[in-house]
Design a protein around this motif. Sequence first.
Motif, PDB file in Angstrom:
ATOM      1  N   VAL A 122       0.879  -1.098   0.115  1.00  0.00           N
ATOM      2  CA  VAL A 122      -0.168  -0.024   0.316  1.00  0.00           C
ATOM      3  C   VAL A 122       1.075   1.279  -0.181  1.00  0.00           C
ATOM      4  CG1 VAL A 122      -2.058   1.398   1.515  1.00  0.00           C
ATOM      5  CG2 VAL A 122      -1.896  -0.945   0.384  1.00  0.00           C
ATOM      6  N   ILE A 123       1.986   1.178   0.761  1.00  0.00           N
ATOM      7  CA  ILE A 123       2.984   1.941   0.945  1.00  0.00           C
ATOM      8  C   ILE A 123       3.195   2.628  -0.228  1.00  0.00           C
ATOM      9  CG2 ILE A 123       4.774   3.407   1.904  1.00  0.00           C
ATOM     10  CD1 ILE A 123       4.304   1.564   4.156  1.00  0.00           C
ATOM     11  N   LEU A 124       3.966   2.165  -1.107  1.00  0.00           N
ATOM     12  CA  LEU A 124       4.433   1.771  -2.616  1.00  0.00           C
ATOM     13  C   LEU A 124       3.950   1.873  -3.701  1.00  0.00           C
ATOM     14  CD1 LEU A 124       7.259  -1.237  -1.817  1.00  0.00           C
ATOM     15  CD2 LEU A 124       7.621   1.712  -2.332  1.00  0.00           C
ATOM     16  N   THR A 125       2.532   1.566  -3.388  1.00  0.00           N
ATOM     17  CA  THR A 125       1.490   2.022  -3.884  1.00  0.00           C
ATOM     18  C   THR A 125       1.033   3.701  -4.171  1.00  0.00           C
ATOM     19  OG1 THR A 125       0.652  -0.790  -4.987  1.00  0.00           O
ATOM     20  CG2 THR A 125      -0.517   1.603  -5.803  1.00  0.00           C
ATOM     21  N   PHE A 242      16.515 -12.065  -4.822  1.00  0.00           N
ATOM     22  CA  PHE A 242      16.017 -11.102  -5.563  1.00  0.00           C
ATOM     23  C   PHE A 242      15.485 -10.932  -7.318  1.00  0.00           C
ATOM     24  CE2 PHE A 242      18.479  -8.221  -2.794  1.00  0.00           C
ATOM     25  CZ  PHE A 242      17.591  -7.590  -2.792  1.00  0.00           C
ATOM     26  N   SER A 243      15.886 -11.939  -7.833  1.00  0.00           N
ATOM     27  CA  SER A 243      15.749 -12.478  -8.877  1.00  0.00           C
ATOM     28  C   SER A 243      14.113 -12.521  -9.549  1.00  0.00           C
ATOM     29  CB  SER A 243      16.062 -13.613  -9.318  1.00  0.00           C
ATOM     30  OG  SER A 243      18.287 -13.709  -9.833  1.00  0.00           O
ATOM     31  N   LEU A 244      13.467 -13.793  -7.832  1.00  0.00           N
ATOM     32  CA  LEU A 244      12.025 -13.948  -8.079  1.00  0.00           C
ATOM     33  C   LEU A 244      11.085 -12.334  -8.200  1.00  0.00           C
ATOM     34  CD1 LEU A 244      12.067 -16.944  -6.078  1.00  0.00           C
ATOM     35  CD2 LEU A 244      10.963 -16.822  -8.324  1.00  0.00           C
ATOM     36  N   GLN A 245      11.573 -11.772  -7.141  1.00  0.00           N
ATOM     37  CA  GLN A 245      11.063 -10.215  -7.438  1.00  0.00           C
ATOM     38  C   GLN A 245      10.686  -9.662  -8.424  1.00  0.00           C
ATOM     39  OE1 GLN A 245      11.462  -8.101  -3.840  1.00  0.00           O
ATOM     40  NE2 GLN A 245      11.803  -9.435  -2.523  1.00  0.00           N
ATOM     41  N   LEU A 246      11.824  -9.729  -9.045  1.00  0.00           N
ATOM     42  CA  LEU A 246      11.785  -8.509 -10.650  1.00  0.00           C
ATOM     43  C   LEU A 246      11.304  -9.504 -11.455  1.00  0.00           C
ATOM     44  CD1 LEU A 246      13.536  -6.056 -11.149  1.00  0.00           C
ATOM     45  CD2 LEU A 246      15.433  -7.516 -11.830  1.00  0.00           C
ATOM     46  N   SER A 247      11.269 -10.828 -11.525  1.00  0.00           N
ATOM     47  CA  SER A 247      11.063 -11.461 -12.666  1.00  0.00           C
ATOM     48  C   SER A 247       8.856 -11.194 -12.233  1.00  0.00           C
ATOM     49  CB  SER A 247      10.575 -13.217 -12.271  1.00  0.00           C
ATOM     50  OG  SER A 247      12.334 -12.962 -12.921  1.00  0.00           O
ATOM     51  N   PHE A 248       8.754 -11.793 -11.443  1.00  0.00           N
ATOM     52  CA  PHE A 248       7.554 -11.693 -10.857  1.00  0.00           C
ATOM     53  C   PHE A 248       7.240  -9.829 -11.144  1.00  0.00           C
ATOM     54  CE2 PHE A 248       7.825 -15.355  -7.628  1.00  0.00           C
ATOM     55  CZ  PHE A 248       7.071 -16.261  -9.171  1.00  0.00           C
ATOM     56  N   MET A 249       7.677  -9.355 -10.457  1.00  0.00           N
ATOM     57  CA  MET A 249       7.125  -7.646 -11.242  1.00  0.00           C
ATOM     58  C   MET A 249       6.753  -7.413 -13.042  1.00  0.00           C
ATOM     59  SD  MET A 249       9.244  -5.456  -7.690  1.00  0.00           S
ATOM     60  CE  MET A 249       7.691  -3.246  -8.506  1.00  0.00           C
ATOM     61  N   GLY A 315      11.129  -2.204  -4.323  1.00  0.00           N
ATOM     62  CA  GLY A 315      10.460  -1.305  -4.547  1.00  0.00           C
ATOM     63  C   GLY A 315      10.165   0.069  -4.378  1.00  0.00           C
ATOM     64  N   SER A 316      11.130   1.017  -3.815  1.00  0.00           N
ATOM     65  CA  SER A 316      11.990   2.391  -4.016  1.00  0.00           C
ATOM     66  C   SER A 316      12.955   2.091  -4.103  1.00  0.00           C
ATOM     67  CB  SER A 316      12.625   1.845  -2.266  1.00  0.00           C
ATOM     68  OG  SER A 316      12.010   1.817  -0.954  1.00  0.00           O
ATOM     69  N   VAL A 317      13.811   1.676  -4.226  1.00  0.00           N
ATOM     70  CA  VAL A 317      14.324   1.922  -5.688  1.00  0.00           C
ATOM     71  C   VAL A 317      13.556   1.946  -7.269  1.00  0.00           C
ATOM     72  CG1 VAL A 317      16.198   0.810  -7.462  1.00  0.00           C
ATOM     73  CG2 VAL A 317      16.474   0.229  -4.800  1.00  0.00           C
ATOM     74  N   LEU A 318      12.519   1.437  -7.337  1.00  0.00           N
ATOM     75  CA  LEU A 318      11.108   1.255  -8.630  1.00  0.00           C
ATOM     76  C   LEU A 318      10.442   2.315  -8.527  1.00  0.00           C
ATOM     77  CD1 LEU A 318      11.366  -2.675  -9.004  1.00  0.00           C
ATOM     78  CD2 LEU A 318      12.741  -1.071 -11.099  1.00  0.00           C
ATOM     79  N   VAL A 319      10.864   2.471  -7.544  1.00  0.00           N
ATOM     80  CA  VAL A 319       9.146   3.524  -7.664  1.00  0.00           C
ATOM     81  C   VAL A 319       9.836   4.641  -8.295  1.00  0.00           C
ATOM     82  CG1 VAL A 319       8.873   5.831  -6.377  1.00  0.00           C
ATOM     83  CG2 VAL A 319       8.561   3.766  -5.069  1.00  0.00           C
ATOM     84  N   PRO A 320      10.838   6.317  -8.585  1.00  0.00           N
ATOM     85  CA  PRO A 320      11.074   6.298  -9.177  1.00  0.00           C
ATOM     86  C   PRO A 320      10.907   6.672 -10.909  1.00  0.00           C
ATOM     87  CG  PRO A 320      12.895   7.003  -8.218  1.00  0.00           C
ATOM     88  CD  PRO A 320      12.110   5.852  -7.740  1.00  0.00           C
TER      89      PRO A 320
END
Length: 353
Positions: A122-125, A242-249, A315-320
């Motif tokens: 929710v915070i990142l969204t 990290f690989s799983l998270q990035l792949s799923f995103m 998530g924070s890195v990808l926000v911008p």
Amino acid sequence: MGLLARIRKEWFIIGIVLVILSAKVHPSVGVKGGPLKPEITIAYIAVSLIFFNSGLSLKTEELTSALFHVRLHLLVQSFTLVFVPLAVWLLLRVLALTAIDQWLLRGLQTVSCMPPPVSSAVILTKAVGGNEAAAIFNSAFGSFLGIIVTPVLLLLFLGSSSSVPFSSIFSQLFMTVVVPLILGQVCRRFLREYLERRKPPFSAVSSAVLLMIIYTTFCDTFSNPNIELDPTSLLLVVLIIFSLQLSFMLLTFAFSSRSGSGFSPADTVAIMFCSTHKSLTLGIPMLKIVFEGYEHLSLISVPLLIYHPAQILLGSVLVPTIRTWMTSRQKEAELKLSQFSLEAVKLSTLQPI
């Protein structure tokens, strides 16, 4: 940002490191039968407090606006509670052939079975400017759904290695998770104005209690001389996470942002975060209940402890980047709408009177 401000912001991550180090130094304090009596204070009181706190903090009145966005909810919940566990299970068939610690691999499977978190998605969204109402709904609904689905998935993929029968696990879940959650929601109805005025630190309370649970879990590990953590396996698991998270995103982004998907850019943002994030607050207590008395519980918990800060960091890195994409897509949509309106006006002026 100063050092003190950084510590305040990252206090929970620092706390995890400190409680694990404390458990290493004084494991006898938090083991079963020790001074803390975790078989009572943690298994019942601490877990119940976390879910009562969750029930008290969940703003169910804010979810009605997102209730009827059924396609989005189906995508998020089916992805996080069906696709992710199956995908990780298939991946682990391959990783089982490697030298990675088998208990850490089982921990990866437990991560995949967890529901979405109540806070980070929710915070990142919200930070990106995405569909916050949809994120709130799916985080809350996923938490409720996870109470039933997550233990079933854990027992399906891993089996319960303890002597606790299936019925006993769910009776304990009901008493320490469902009942406190409902009580929290009931209390919120009477205290809503006070809570909205005072804004108690719900997240900080749950996090502090969670640190106690993590501490006692690792006390059990360090008091058992037969359990060792392989550094190489740990590093590989971090890279896999990290690989799983990035792949799923990337997968959820590609699916929900394609033309004809029916999802707005703001919807895509909510889908990306809610589908790929996993709850530590719900996860650790559930593991404690389902695998109570299991000597490798802390090793199984390690990937979940890594996944939590990793999802926030990534998530924070990808926000911008995500915010720039969403803004550009929204401007394109507004431009097309204005052009369509202009053409419609031109056509109407050319019509014969």
